[in-house]
Scaffold this motif. Sequence first.
Motif, PDB file in Angstrom:
ATOM      1  N   LEU B  57      19.240  54.187  46.652  1.00  0.00           N
ATOM      2  CA  LEU B  57      20.210  53.239  47.192  1.00  0.00           C
ATOM      3  C   LEU B  57      21.408  53.965  47.793  1.00  0.00           C
ATOM      4  O   LEU B  57      21.808  55.020  47.311  1.00  0.00           O
ATOM      5  CB  LEU B  57      20.694  52.300  46.078  1.00  0.00           C
ATOM      6  CG  LEU B  57      19.647  51.424  45.405  1.00  0.00           C
ATOM      7  CD1 LEU B  57      20.315  50.567  44.323  1.00  0.00           C
ATOM      8  CD2 LEU B  57      18.917  50.535  46.406  1.00  0.00           C
ATOM      9  N   GLU B  60      26.905  51.752  48.869  1.00  0.00           N
ATOM     10  CA  GLU B  60      27.247  50.349  49.079  1.00  0.00           C
ATOM     11  C   GLU B  60      26.204  49.428  48.410  1.00  0.00           C
ATOM     12  O   GLU B  60      26.552  48.428  47.774  1.00  0.00           O
ATOM     13  CB  GLU B  60      27.303  50.078  50.586  1.00  0.00           C
ATOM     14  CG  GLU B  60      27.917  48.770  50.989  1.00  0.00           C
ATOM     15  CD  GLU B  60      27.833  48.538  52.499  1.00  0.00           C
ATOM     16  OE1 GLU B  60      27.127  47.609  52.918  1.00  0.00           O
ATOM     17  OE2 GLU B  60      28.464  49.317  53.256  1.00  0.00           O
ATOM     18  N   LEU B  62      24.258  50.265  45.883  1.00  0.00           N
ATOM     19  CA  LEU B  62      24.396  50.417  44.440  1.00  0.00           C
ATOM     20  C   LEU B  62      25.567  49.593  43.903  1.00  0.00           C
ATOM     21  O   LEU B  62      25.459  48.964  42.840  1.00  0.00           O
ATOM     22  CB  LEU B  62      24.582  51.896  44.076  1.00  0.00           C
ATOM     23  CG  LEU B  62      24.724  52.192  42.576  1.00  0.00           C
ATOM     24  CD1 LEU B  62      23.512  51.711  41.786  1.00  0.00           C
ATOM     25  CD2 LEU B  62      24.942  53.690  42.342  1.00  0.00           C
ATOM     26  N   ARG B  64      26.690  46.810  45.091  1.00  0.00           N
ATOM     27  CA  ARG B  64      26.304  45.391  45.035  1.00  0.00           C
ATOM     28  C   ARG B  64      25.351  45.123  43.874  1.00  0.00           C
ATOM     29  O   ARG B  64      25.446  44.107  43.189  1.00  0.00           O
ATOM     30  CB  ARG B  64      25.674  44.955  46.364  1.00  0.00           C
ATOM     31  CG  ARG B  64      26.709  44.814  47.504  1.00  0.00           C
ATOM     32  CD  ARG B  64      26.186  43.897  48.617  1.00  0.00           C
ATOM     33  NE  ARG B  64      24.891  44.347  49.092  1.00  0.00           N
ATOM     34  CZ  ARG B  64      24.700  45.171  50.122  1.00  0.00           C
ATOM     35  NH1 ARG B  64      25.729  45.623  50.797  1.00  0.00           N
ATOM     36  NH2 ARG B  64      23.491  45.535  50.473  1.00  0.00           N
ATOM     37  N   VAL B  65      24.423  46.053  43.659  1.00  0.00           N
ATOM     38  CA  VAL B  65      23.476  45.898  42.546  1.00  0.00           C
ATOM     39  C   VAL B  65      24.216  45.869  41.212  1.00  0.00           C
ATOM     40  O   VAL B  65      23.921  45.039  40.340  1.00  0.00           O
ATOM     41  CB  VAL B  65      22.417  47.027  42.566  1.00  0.00           C
ATOM     42  CG1 VAL B  65      21.659  47.101  41.255  1.00  0.00           C
ATOM     43  CG2 VAL B  65      21.463  46.817  43.737  1.00  0.00           C
ATOM     44  N   LYS B  66      25.188  46.758  41.036  1.00  0.00           N
ATOM     45  CA  LYS B  66      25.961  46.771  39.791  1.00  0.00           C
ATOM     46  C   LYS B  66      26.700  45.452  39.604  1.00  0.00           C
ATOM     47  O   LYS B  66      26.757  44.916  38.488  1.00  0.00           O
ATOM     48  CB  LYS B  66      26.955  47.942  39.795  1.00  0.00           C
ATOM     49  CG  LYS B  66      26.281  49.289  39.617  1.00  0.00           C
ATOM     50  CD  LYS B  66      27.193  50.464  39.948  1.00  0.00           C
ATOM     51  CE  LYS B  66      28.262  50.674  38.902  1.00  0.00           C
ATOM     52  NZ  LYS B  66      28.922  52.018  39.096  1.00  0.00           N
TER      53      LYS B  66
END
Lengths: 115, 115, 115, 115
Positions: B57, B60, B62, B64-66
């Motif tokens: 990823l 950016e 990563l 959003r995923v977090k």
Amino acid sequence: MASDSLAELTNRLKQFAAVREWDKFHSPKNLAMALVAEAGELAAEFQWLERVESENLTQEQLARVKSEAADVLAYLVRLADRLGFDLIEAANAKVEVNEGRFPVERVRGVASWVG
Amino acid sequence: MASDSLAELTNRLKQFAAVREWDKFHSPKNLAMALVAEAGELAAEFQWLERVESENLTQEQLARVKSEAADVLAYLVRLADRLGFDLIEAANAKVEVNEGRFPVERVRGVASWVG
Amino acid sequence: MASDSLAELTNRLKQFAAVREWDKFHSPKNLAMALVAEAGELAAEFQWLERVESENLTQEQLARVKSEAADVLAYLVRLADRLGFDLIEAANAKVEVNEGRFPVERVRGVASWVG
Amino acid sequence: MASDSLAELTNRLKQFAAVREWDKFHSPKNLAMALVAEAGELAAEFQWLERVESENLTQEQLARVKSEAADVLAYLVRLADRLGFDLIEAANAKVEVNEGRFPVERVRGVASWVG
């Protein structure tokens, strides 16, 4: 060998997958897909319940909910582990963002923020 | 005021909802529904990615995923709190069940258990 | 008594629920929750498959996918029926919106629109 | 160029993807993932609503629900197209299965079938 913290659970699940040689299935993409599928199973437990029934689950219903919630947590923990981030830290960071987005005096008692 | 454990996060989120008078929205049914919606947002981050992209990823992506993973955890924690069960305990109980269902020698390296 | 159109399917499912006195379970909220749970079951069929495997399903996998897709469609049809809107019309309206949002010359071959 | 049937919508969406060269993103796996993500957005519209509120949506809420339902249908239609099956036929086959599983006299008015 019980885990009494999220860190221990993370290691336990990592081992669980490793000894079964399941890491090849556990790409972040696949884990996210498995997670939403399990979240769907959790939702299914509540789909026909009225609010008050959901607040008064039978022992059998509660056992199923715990089992599905465990599956969601397991995939969430695996995903964070694979991507190398700390879930608790991410959650705390998000709470701070939300404290800014939803000031108490503006949103108290209302769901206007949902549109 | 950061939480460094799931127990502290549980209390922090309970306070967050309480001061906003949002408990009336947080029935177990509604929390399960919000949880699956957030799990869907997490899945959306990965929907067009190839496996290898999901393993690499951008910063950016990563972030959003977090943020989405944090939302899933928040509703999971709230749900367990409202229903009065311990998430880590539920997860460990499920791992034990799965150790019985998926013996290493039978499932090593195969996904035959998915049909 | 097969239905050969979405309108006939809508009526058939309305009858199916009515004779079972299930309308009381079929509030729009509950139908939306059941729909996402079924979408999760559909996703689960694909969660451990590589892209190429998903493009070459076995007959058994395809049968399960058809069954889950049918469940999703059934709840979507019920939801639209309960809320009084036409699904095909809503889909066409959305395509028109998307034609404006995603002009061919700007998005051709790229998924930049996913962030 | 409106579509007035599911078959026409299928063709319209196929063209929409083809001219944008998006077929490479539309593997069955990816479409299933996008579908559950959209189903999550649909669920989100209802997550804080009481049953009665979900039965009396505002015009603004209804517009959002129609838009999300359209997205779910679009991915369902694309998925069936990619896998070469007829959605209406699959839905009718499933209704027949369910007529056998849920005989009227046994399930009338009860949700015992949910456990």
